[in-house]
Design a protein around this motif. Structure first.
Motif, PDB file in Angstrom:
ATOM      1  N   GLU A 120       0.831  -1.207   0.000  1.00  0.00           N
ATOM      2  CA  GLU A 120       0.000   0.000   0.000  1.00  0.00           C
ATOM      3  C   GLU A 120       0.867   1.259   0.000  1.00  0.00           C
ATOM      4  O   GLU A 120       0.628   2.201  -0.755  1.00  0.00           O
ATOM      5  N   HIS A 121       1.874   1.275   0.838  1.00  0.00           N
ATOM      6  CA  HIS A 121       2.772   2.430   0.958  1.00  0.00           C
ATOM      7  C   HIS A 121       3.415   2.781  -0.380  1.00  0.00           C
ATOM      8  O   HIS A 121       3.524   3.952  -0.745  1.00  0.00           O
ATOM      9  N   HIS A 122       3.819   1.767  -1.119  1.00  0.00           N
ATOM     10  CA  HIS A 122       4.556   2.027  -2.358  1.00  0.00           C
ATOM     11  C   HIS A 122       3.662   2.268  -3.568  1.00  0.00           C
ATOM     12  O   HIS A 122       4.169   2.389  -4.684  1.00  0.00           O
ATOM     13  N   LYS A 123       2.393   2.423  -3.345  1.00  0.00           N
ATOM     14  CA  LYS A 123       1.507   2.889  -4.416  1.00  0.00           C
ATOM     15  C   LYS A 123       1.715   4.386  -4.646  1.00  0.00           C
ATOM     16  O   LYS A 123       1.417   4.893  -5.718  1.00  0.00           O
ATOM     17  N   THR A 124       2.237   5.068  -3.627  1.00  0.00           N
ATOM     18  CA  THR A 124       2.429   6.514  -3.733  1.00  0.00           C
ATOM     19  C   THR A 124       3.860   6.978  -3.476  1.00  0.00           C
ATOM     20  O   THR A 124       4.166   8.145  -3.676  1.00  0.00           O
ATOM     21  N   THR A 125       4.728   6.090  -3.039  1.00  0.00           N
ATOM     22  CA  THR A 125       6.098   6.467  -2.680  1.00  0.00           C
ATOM     23  C   THR A 125       7.084   5.479  -3.288  1.00  0.00           C
ATOM     24  O   THR A 125       6.903   4.272  -3.155  1.00  0.00           O
TER      25      THR A 125
END
Length: 154
Positions: A120-125
């Motif tokens: 989830e975190h790496h969908k935006t970062t």
């Protein structure tokens, strides 16, 4: 009087050139292998996770071993293990270096949650953004041009 320690580390490192080499079909087995490597070094794995181009490890490590030696051995052994897998279509390597950050016992639950939510975190970062933020948050000086290997400059 005996000696007692609680040495918890959040360790982060990437695949060579941040290639998305940790495919879902092998990810859990890789994590199990890394956990076994940590246990072989008198440590205990608390949490492990990541995405295709990097891994996060939360572990309690033995005070009798240097963090750098443990990470070096884990990376070397897991690279060999990955290269023995038929699912891996190109030679597997970890990028040089790593980040290791101490974690207070009271912060273990939040770090575990962070590691568990990597997808989830790496969908935006990106990994690069995440890693730079870790270094800055921990007051570690660095030069961006020396931080990441790329295929053009090694």
């Amino acid at each position: 009087m005996g000696s007692y320690t609680q040495l918890n580390y959040h360790i982060v490192y990437a695949t060579k050139y941040r290639h998305p080499s940790i495919i879902p079909d092998i990810r859990e087995r890789l994590y199990e292998y890394i956990g076994g490597s940590i246990r072989a070094k008198k440590g205990s794995l608390i949490e492990i996770g990541g995405i295709a181009d990097h891994v996060h490890i939360l572990a309690n490590l033995s005070p009798s071993l240097a963090v750098s030696d443990v990470v070096r051995d884990i990376k070397a052994n897991s690279s060999h293990w990955m290269n023995d897998r038929t699912e891996i279509k190109r030679p597997f390597e970890w990028q040089k270096g790593y980040g290791a950050f101490t974690v207070s016992y009271s912060r273990i639950p939040s770090v575990r949650d962070y590691i568990q939510t990597q997808e989830e975190h790496h969908k935006t970062t990106t990994f690069q953004e995440e890693y730079v933020a870790f270094l800055e948050r921990h007051g570690i000086e660095f030069r961006l041009e020396h931080l990441f290997e790329d295929e053009q400059h090694g």
